[in-house]
Scaffold this motif. Structure first.
Motif, mmCIF file in Angstrom:
data_model
loop_
_atom_site.group_PDB
_atom_site.id
_atom_site.type_symbol
_atom_site.label_atom_id
_atom_site.label_comp_id
_atom_site.label_asym_id
_atom_site.label_seq_id
_atom_site.Cartn_x
_atom_site.Cartn_y
_atom_site.Cartn_z
ATOM 1 N N TRP A 203 0.714 -1.189 0.207
ATOM 2 C CA TRP A 203 -0.118 -0.153 0.119
ATOM 3 C C TRP A 203 0.762 1.203 -0.083
ATOM 4 O O TRP A 203 2.037 1.253 0.582
ATOM 5 C CB TRP A 203 -0.867 0.110 1.370
ATOM 6 C CG TRP A 203 -1.772 1.217 1.353
ATOM 7 C CD1 TRP A 203 -2.561 1.742 0.415
ATOM 8 C CD2 TRP A 203 -2.142 1.900 2.435
ATOM 9 N NE1 TRP A 203 -3.342 2.886 0.680
ATOM 10 C CE2 TRP A 203 -3.063 2.752 2.014
ATOM 11 C CE3 TRP A 203 -1.964 1.513 3.647
ATOM 12 C CZ2 TRP A 203 -3.963 3.488 3.327
ATOM 13 C CZ3 TRP A 203 -2.661 2.492 4.802
ATOM 14 C CH2 TRP A 203 -3.558 3.376 4.484
ATOM 15 N N LYS A 204 0.415 2.326 -0.957
ATOM 16 C CA LYS A 204 1.275 3.579 -0.894
ATOM 17 C C LYS A 204 0.209 4.547 -0.172
ATOM 18 O O LYS A 204 -0.831 4.653 -0.872
ATOM 19 C CB LYS A 204 1.718 3.807 -2.222
ATOM 20 C CG LYS A 204 2.802 2.962 -2.718
ATOM 21 C CD LYS A 204 3.195 3.023 -4.348
ATOM 22 C CE LYS A 204 3.890 4.688 -4.361
ATOM 23 N NZ LYS A 204 3.725 4.800 -6.036
ATOM 24 N N HIS A 208 -0.116 10.227 4.360
ATOM 25 C CA HIS A 208 -0.482 9.409 5.634
ATOM 26 C C HIS A 208 -0.377 9.965 6.779
ATOM 27 O O HIS A 208 0.878 10.594 7.094
ATOM 28 C CB HIS A 208 0.198 8.030 5.388
ATOM 29 C CG HIS A 208 -0.511 6.913 6.221
ATOM 30 N ND1 HIS A 208 -1.545 6.314 5.905
ATOM 31 C CD2 HIS A 208 -0.326 6.420 7.543
ATOM 32 C CE1 HIS A 208 -1.990 5.411 6.845
ATOM 33 N NE2 HIS A 208 -0.947 5.636 7.804
ATOM 34 N N SER A 210 -0.232 8.466 10.861
ATOM 35 C CA SER A 210 -0.512 7.490 11.837
ATOM 36 C C SER A 210 -1.511 7.570 12.567
ATOM 37 O O SER A 210 -1.773 8.446 13.482
ATOM 38 C CB SER A 210 0.690 7.274 12.662
ATOM 39 O OG SER A 210 0.472 6.130 13.857
ATOM 40 N N ALA A 220 4.541 7.427 2.401
ATOM 41 C CA ALA A 220 4.511 6.038 3.151
ATOM 42 C C ALA A 220 4.281 4.940 2.031
ATOM 43 O O ALA A 220 3.336 4.848 1.443
ATOM 44 C CB ALA A 220 3.590 5.959 4.166
ATOM 45 N N PHE A 222 4.047 0.875 2.515
ATOM 46 C CA PHE A 222 3.805 0.020 3.746
ATOM 47 C C PHE A 222 4.158 -1.372 3.150
ATOM 48 O O PHE A 222 3.770 -1.690 1.972
ATOM 49 C CB PHE A 222 2.368 -0.228 4.362
ATOM 50 C CG PHE A 222 2.006 1.035 4.901
ATOM 51 C CD1 PHE A 222 2.030 0.769 6.361
ATOM 52 C CD2 PHE A 222 1.180 2.192 4.297
ATOM 53 C CE1 PHE A 222 1.620 1.951 7.131
ATOM 54 C CE2 PHE A 222 1.096 3.313 5.283
ATOM 55 C CZ PHE A 222 1.270 3.123 6.637
ATOM 56 N N GLY A 226 2.038 -2.388 10.046
ATOM 57 C CA GLY A 226 2.272 -1.070 10.181
ATOM 58 C C GLY A 226 3.379 -0.505 9.980
ATOM 59 O O GLY A 226 3.752 0.574 9.854
ATOM 60 N N GLU A 227 4.419 -1.207 9.336
ATOM 61 C CA GLU A 227 5.787 -0.658 8.984
ATOM 62 C C GLU A 227 5.759 -0.216 7.566
ATOM 63 O O GLU A 227 5.338 -0.970 6.881
ATOM 64 C CB GLU A 227 6.865 -1.818 9.430
ATOM 65 C CG GLU A 227 7.035 -2.296 10.738
ATOM 66 C CD GLU A 227 8.156 -3.106 11.128
ATOM 67 O OE1 GLU A 227 8.959 -3.437 9.989
ATOM 68 O OE2 GLU A 227 8.212 -3.526 12.245
ATOM 69 N N ALA A 228 6.375 0.874 7.567
ATOM 70 C CA ALA A 228 6.603 1.409 6.128
ATOM 71 C C ALA A 228 7.800 2.078 5.901
ATOM 72 O O ALA A 228 8.461 2.708 7.036
ATOM 73 C CB ALA A 228 5.250 2.534 5.828
ATOM 74 N N HIS A 230 9.079 5.821 4.990
ATOM 75 C CA HIS A 230 8.435 6.971 4.967
ATOM 76 C C HIS A 230 9.168 8.166 5.171
ATOM 77 O O HIS A 230 10.346 7.956 5.804
ATOM 78 C CB HIS A 230 7.010 7.223 5.492
ATOM 79 C CG HIS A 230 7.303 7.016 7.093
ATOM 80 N ND1 HIS A 230 7.467 8.256 7.573
ATOM 81 C CD2 HIS A 230 7.287 5.980 7.940
ATOM 82 C CE1 HIS A 230 7.529 7.815 9.082
ATOM 83 N NE2 HIS A 230 7.408 6.467 9.090
ATOM 84 N N CYS A 247 9.322 1.562 11.592
ATOM 85 C CA CYS A 247 9.194 2.066 10.434
ATOM 86 C C CYS A 247 10.697 2.396 9.772
ATOM 87 O O CYS A 247 11.600 2.400 10.571
ATOM 88 C CB CYS A 247 8.420 3.403 10.029
ATOM 89 S SG CYS A 247 6.763 2.988 9.988
#
Length: 273
Positions: A203-204, A208, A210, A220, A222, A226-228, A230, A247
């Motif tokens: 997902w981009k 974003h 949090s 972001a 992903f 929940g780690e991305a 960014h 992240c």
């Protein structure tokens, strides 16, 4: 001996004792810190900057030669910045680029020591700084990133990959084994470590925020829960003094914006040591 002769004799004796003992009074630095004495020659610590002649002193014309000034770049400037950080005159970097913040830090350092406040690092300013600091290690030199990227993990050599190394703290954007861009990154803390392994961008989210920490996560991408990957305002401001909640933070907004535009959902993400 008469009353006038005794004070004169005492004065002569005191002067002679001072000469024999070699005692002199050296003015202290005015920044309120205890610093090691500055020798007339080079300090014993090694430095990667230009060598200074042992005979050079404040009165030597060569002692005012400019080594670096605004607009310069390189490893010497990076060491200068690392040493300025040690004495609390610089809080950004090291970046290796002699920018306005570096110039301001040098000017402040010079002013507190009675040197001409030029903002340019001459040999006398460098000598004083060497005498008050230790040779910076790799961590200090690359506190804000910019160190060479580690060799890519073998899993990064095929396809479209965000190849991330915890060892060099860098991210390579690679396509079919070719590195298109490299950027410094920061990871999670000891209590919220960034996961390692092979993942994919699922997902981009360009703007974003949090939902858990209510903090912005621009650009972001992903890749694991929940780690991305960014952009991080905190990383840009404080460098490695902080950390993420897992992240992969990027401090170069221009670089992450370009990566966000090129990366696609489904691209591989490799996080390794």
């Amino acid at each position: 001996m008469g009353s006038l002769g005794r004070p004169i004799a005492a004065l002569v004796s005191a002067v002679a004792l001072t000469v024999l003992c070699g005692c002199t009074v050296r003015p202290a630095d005015t920044d309120g810190k205890n610093h090691p004495p500055v020798r007339a020659g080079l300090p014993t610590g090694r430095a990667s900057g230009p060598a200074l002649p042992e005979s050079a002193g404040p009165a030597d014309p060569a002692a005012t030669d400019v080594l670096w000034s605004r607009g310069d770049a390189g490893t010497g400037v990076r060491e200068l910045q690392a040493r300025l950080r040690q004495v609390d005159w610089l809080f950004d970097g090291p970046t290796g680029n002699y920018d306005d913040l570096t110039e301001r830090a040098v000017r402040g350092f010079q002013g507190r020591r009675g040197l001409p406040e030029t903002g340019r690092t001459d040999t006398e300013t460098w000598r004083r700084l060497l005498g008050m600091t230790h040779p910076p290690g790799r961590w200090e030199l690359y506190l804000m990133g910019g160190q060479p990227a580690a060799a890519p993990d073998p899993r990064c050599l095929t396809g479209r990959v965000l190849c991330i190394s915890k060892t060099s703290r860098t991210l390579r954007w690679m396509v079919d084994g070719q590195t298109l861009s490299t950027m410094a990154v920061r990871f999670g803390t000891e209590h919220t470590p960034t996961r390692e392994g092979v993942f994919h961008v699922y997902w981009k989210s360009r703007h974003h925020v949090s939902t858990l920490y209510h903090s912005p996560m621009p650009y972001a991408m992903f890749f694991s829960g929940g780690e991305a990957v960014h952009y991080s305002y905190d990383f840009a401001a404080r460098g490695y003094a902080g950390g993420s909640h897992g992240c992969v933070n990027v401090r170069d907004e221009t670089a992450i914006a370009a990566l966000f535009a090129q990366a696609r959902t489904g691209d591989k993400v490799v996080v390794s040591w």
